[in-house]
Design a protein around this motif. Structure first.
Motif, mmCIF file in Angstrom:
data_model
loop_
_atom_site.group_PDB
_atom_site.id
_atom_site.type_symbol
_atom_site.label_atom_id
_atom_site.label_comp_id
_atom_site.label_asym_id
_atom_site.label_seq_id
_atom_site.Cartn_x
_atom_site.Cartn_y
_atom_site.Cartn_z
ATOM 1 N N HIS A 151 0.820 -1.211 0.000
ATOM 2 C CA HIS A 151 0.000 0.000 0.000
ATOM 3 C C HIS A 151 0.858 1.266 0.000
ATOM 4 C CE1 HIS A 151 -3.192 2.792 1.192
ATOM 5 N NE2 HIS A 151 -2.412 3.191 2.164
ATOM 6 N N THR A 152 0.402 2.281 -0.715
ATOM 7 C CA THR A 152 1.062 3.592 -0.735
ATOM 8 C C THR A 152 0.400 4.495 0.293
ATOM 9 O OG1 THR A 152 1.594 3.370 -3.083
ATOM 10 C CG2 THR A 152 1.653 5.585 -2.134
ATOM 11 N N LYS B 24 5.726 4.281 1.729
ATOM 12 C CA LYS B 24 5.124 2.969 1.534
ATOM 13 C C LYS B 24 4.875 2.297 2.887
ATOM 14 C CE LYS B 24 5.337 2.807 -3.026
ATOM 15 N NZ LYS B 24 4.159 2.587 -3.886
ATOM 16 N N HIS C 100 2.019 -7.565 -6.914
ATOM 17 C CA HIS C 100 2.549 -6.342 -6.309
ATOM 18 C C HIS C 100 4.032 -6.454 -5.990
ATOM 19 C CE1 HIS C 100 -1.304 -4.332 -6.001
ATOM 20 N NE2 HIS C 100 -1.834 -5.404 -5.446
ATOM 21 N N ARG D 26 0.360 -0.027 -9.779
ATOM 22 C CA ARG D 26 1.008 1.212 -9.367
ATOM 23 C C ARG D 26 1.596 1.107 -7.969
ATOM 24 N NH1 ARG D 26 -3.881 5.222 -10.676
ATOM 25 N NH2 ARG D 26 -5.001 3.371 -9.976
ATOM 26 N N GLU D 27 1.224 0.088 -7.227
ATOM 27 C CA GLU D 27 1.733 -0.097 -5.874
ATOM 28 C C GLU D 27 2.538 -1.399 -5.842
ATOM 29 O OE1 GLU D 27 -1.871 -0.033 -3.563
ATOM 30 O OE2 GLU D 27 -1.606 2.090 -3.093
ATOM 31 N N GLU E 233 -5.307 7.612 -3.926
ATOM 32 C CA GLU E 233 -5.661 6.224 -3.797
ATOM 33 C C GLU E 233 -5.917 5.874 -2.346
ATOM 34 O OE1 GLU E 233 -2.885 4.575 -7.422
ATOM 35 O OE2 GLU E 233 -2.467 4.071 -5.343
#
Length: 863
Positions: free
Chosen positions: A94-95, A104, A127, A144-145, A859
């Motif tokens: 997760h960001t 992160k 991921h 993207r993560e 996000e």
């Protein structure tokens, strides 16, 4: 303070049960007396997961406001203050929201581990950083993560939470993963059976590689040299001879007998170089290895059998395939046991397969003179020939001795000396010359059976006899040394050709060079460090006691070689001699070239960005000079006609003519305004300064406004809107422009007939999807990137359709709102445009302004 232990639950896809398993383990440990807390868990609305979380203590999350959106994040300080024994942390990749201590979540976990807190966490295989590109090819969804591989590999325990693909689809269909309105879209896109099967295989293979790496590290730390046959690995020894193809196919069949079997082919290059009897055979065999799904390796060693066995042990091989000797029985009897016998004796617990072939036991031939000229074995062989051949020759010649045979006797011993010189070099030849001279004087020169020289000329003859032996020995020695040097050069050249071939076949230049360096010199581990960061490594991890970067030299089997500015090649597990260091310098030169090429590629990418910007400017000028001219000229002409009539000239306008001119002017100015607005907007998008005013938006309201703007009726569009879809976090004006552009394109290409453009809304995780589906000609995958470029009509020359900015602006607007616009194929033919935007989180005041750069995203937690 001890460091906490990390346990990672790895899944192939959302919904396999990672979070449920984590919570279940937390409940079990809590019942056994462990202090367990939930720091962050995402249930995604799943009742069973939420039930598992009940009863476990939780650390309240902290709220972060970003661009008007309220986000919940793990309260790291509160968890550290609470200091539990075990923390449950969901979604490792997760960001965190901007403004958090770490970017992160995995960095938050690292701090918890440093504080001595054990952590159980979850992550999906797509991921993991190194897997992202493969997952994109499988699913078509970019991640993207991501979390670095090193973070996951450093975990004390990694478990795969596995679920059969069809079982996961059944769970999804039953509503146990996503709400009902999202099931159809999920099953037909991300959760296709092929996607899930490929992701499952990817997760299992990644874990298998990690287990294999951990096993090798453990064996190295414990000093275990024996092979552990946890996986069937078959090593095929290639000599470069014609039997290689037979050996490879036999090895491939052996590897295929067990699931997960690996095929490795190895060619040992000695200091004597290649001895292939069939030119080009090794090259053809390398191509066959790739076809069979194996890998090719090349190592350098002076002792072929020992080097071959050491390589097999280093890769933990279970089977070793070698060919029957091509030597004839006569040659084998003269030269002793061959490579095969030595390999069998040294192999230990590795099974050795001796495979016969058509080239086995070839016709008799003289021993090859090429080789290591002055080896101990050659010198011993020379002394043995002198000691055995001398008495035999003496016995033969004395049986036929007469006064007339002295010349034949001398030539016979001379031949013996030359033969000893050819085999054993200078010292065996001197020994043979002295002994044969004494033998000649004792048995064949009068008086017999005494070592006396009656005539001084006979003494000079013996001296000349020894000198001739010395000269022949020197010639043989120099020739052998020259041959050895030439073949050493051939070995080095082939090694460098192998390295270059690895790069040319598509392997990364830096990883390929590092891997081949370790294999060529039989090292335990090699890594390339650039500016303190490891960019490529192979083999065992280097000990932490390695010297400071940049200090060339070696000690205790560790070597550091500078590679240009700021880069160091570190090696351990062996000591290099002078010739190997010279070869290593050649590889270092190639590494310098590869690093320089990498830097040039980065510079070229930066230059490419500037070139694209110049192209946009050129297209902008072209559009201004061409597409704006027509509406501007029409407006000027209409207004000029009205002014001339109002000035009381020679003509007057009827009411109808006046109204027509006014309508033309209004239409032209409206078109001009729209074109200028689009040009300004695309300039803002390209510059990354698009102003976005985010608010809670009802998707249905924006959809209806877009339909009304286009004047579409029920005969042109079919709506399927989700009544329970929560508000989106978006700019209503920009979202309407996106939908208008996409809908206009869909209606334009929808074929006439009973079919209609279909628009649907649904929820997927923390995002909403608006799908615009048409059944037109579609868009080829290779042209989809081109369709989103500014000033691109895909071959349409109708200037009345605009500047070709619609899709470029739509994607820029979508990304500016934190979403995406992606094209997909419509089942049965056509194009589906998917607008994905985040769901509104928390109570957010409508219309709160936020300025965002294009491509920025807001996000929440994603699985």
């Amino acid at each position: 303070m001890r460091r906490g232990r990390l346990r990672v639950l790895l899944g192939a896809a959302p919904g396999v049960g990672k979070t449920y398993e984590m919570l279940e383990e937390g409940r079990r440990l809590r019942e056994s007396g462990v202090d367990v807390v939930i720091t962050v868990v995402e249930t995604h609305g799943r009742a069973a997961t939420a039930a598992q979380a009940e009863g476990l203590p939780q650390v309240p999350r902290r709220t972060v406001s970003h661009r008007g959106v309220v986000l919940d994040e793990m309260d790291l300080d509160a968890v550290l203050a609470r200091a539990p024994q075990l923390a449950l942390v969901d979604e490792l990749a997760h960001t965190n929201a901007p403004g958090s201590r770490h970017e992160k979540r995995w960095q938050d976990v690292e701090e918890l581990l440093d504080a001595g807190i054990d952590v159980i966490t979850t992550v999906n295989v797509q991921h993991i950083e190194s897997v992202g590109g493969v997952a994109l090819q499988i699913t078509g969804v970019a991640q993207r993560e991501t979390v670095p591989d090193a973070v996951v590999r450093a975990a004390d325990q990694i478990e795969v939470v596995d679920l059969a693909p069809q079982a996961l689809r059944d769970r999804l269909s039953a509503g146990h993963v996503y709400p009902a309105e999202r099931i159809d879209a999920a099953l037909s896109n991300y959760f296709r059976l092929g996607n899930l099967t490929a992701l499952r295989e990817l997760a299992l293979l990644w874990l298998a590689d990690e287990v294999d790496s951990a096993l090798n590290t453990y064996r190295a730390e414990q000093g275990i040299t024996g092979t552990w046959q946890a996986r069937e690995r078959v090593v095929v020894a290639l000599t470069g001879g014609p039997e290689g193809e037979t050996l490879l196919r036999r090895g491939a069949r052996i590897a295929a007998r067990s699931a997960g079997g690996e095929l490795l082919a190895v060619h040992v290059t000695t200091q004597d170089g290649l001895r292939s009897e069939t030119p080009g055979a090794l090259t053809a065999q390398r191509a066959l290895i790739e076809q069979l799904g194996g890998s090719y390796h090349q190592v350098v060693g002076t002792d072929v059998p020992r080097t071959l066995v050491e390589f097999a042990r280093s890769v933990n091989a279970s089977q070793l395939v070698i060919g029957v000797s091509r030597r004839s029985r006569l040659l084998a009897a003269l030269t002793g046991p061959g490579i095969g016998s030595t390999v069998i004796r040294e192999s230990g617990d590795i099974d050795v397969h001796m495979v016969t072939h058509s080239a086995a036991g070839g016709r008799p031939a003289l021993p090859r003179l090429a080789g290591t000229a002055l080896s101990v074995r050659r010198r011993i062989a020379g002394f043995a020939i002198a000691l055995v051949g001398g008495p035999l020759l003496t016995w033969l010649l004395t049986a036929f001795r007469t006064d007339e045979t002295i010349t034949t006797d001398v030539l016979g011993y001379q031949l013996l000396v030359v033969l000893v010189a050819l085999v054993g070099g200078i010292w065996p030849a001197v020994f043979a010359a002295v002994m044969s001279g004494l033998t000649l004087d004792y048995f064949f020169v009068r008086p017999f059976y005494t070592v006396t020289v009656a005539d001084p000329r006979h003494a000079w003859a013996l001296v000349l006899y020894v000198v001739i032996a010395l000269l022949v020995s020197l010639v043989v020695d120099r020739s052998a040394r020259a041959t050895r040097l030439a073949r050493r050069r051939a070995a080095e050249s082939e090694l460098l050709a192998t390295v270059a071939g690895s790069v040319l076949r598509g392997q990364g230049a830096l990883p390929a060079l590092v891997t081949r360096t370790r294999e060529a010199f039989s090292l335990a581990g090699v890594r390339l460090v650039v500016d303190g960061e490891t960019v490529a490594s192979d083999g065992e991890p280097l000990p932490s006691s390695a010297g400071a970067a940049g200090s060339a030299g070696s000690r205790a089997g560790e070597t550091e070689i500078p590679v240009g500015e700021g880069a160091v090649l570190e090696l351990h597990g062996g000591t290099l001699d002078a010739s190997e260091r010279r070869l290593l310098q050649v590889i270092v030169t190639q590494l310098q070239g590869a690093l320089e090429q990498h830097r040039l590629e980065q510079t070229a990418q930066a230059a490419d960005v500037l070139a694209q910007a110049d192209q946009v400017r050129s297209a902008l000028l072209s559009a201004v000079s061409h597409d704006l001219r027509r509406p501007l000229a029409a407006a000027v002409a209409s207004i000029g006609g009205l002014r001339a009539a109002d000035a009381g000239g020679s003509f007057s306008l009827s009411p109808g003519d006046r109204a027509e001119l006014l309508a033309t002017a209004d239409e032209s100015l409206t078109t001009l305004t729209r074109l200028v607005t689009d040009l300004l907007d695309v300039s803002r998008v390209e510059a990354g300064v698009l102003a976005v005013s985010l608010a809670d938006v009802d998707a249905a309201a924006v959809v209806m406004a877009s339909i009304d703007e286009l004047g579409l009726g029920p005969d042109q569009i079919d709506l399927s809107l989700d009544d329970e879809l929560p508000p989106l976090r978006a700019d209503p004006v920009l979202l309407q422009r996106v939908l208008v552009n996409v809908l206009a394109n869909a209606v334009r290409y929808e074929p006439t007939g009973p079919s209609r453009v279909r628009l649907t809304t649904s929820r997927l995780g923390d995002a909403a999807q608006i799908r615009v589906i048409d059944h037109g000609p579609g868009l080829p995958p290779e042209r989809r990137g081109e369709a989103f470029s500014p000033f691109q009509r895909l071959g349409d020359t109708d200037n009345t359709t605009g500047l070709g900015l619609g899709l470029a602006l739509s994607r820029g607007f979508a990304e500016g709102m934190g979403g995406t616009l992606t094209p997909e194929d419509t089942p049965g033919g056509g194009l589906t445009m998917v607008v994905e935007l985040p769901i509104a989180a928390g109570d957010v005041a409508a219309g709160t302004p936020a300025v965002a750069a294009t491509g920025a995203t807001t996000e929440g937690a994603r699985e």
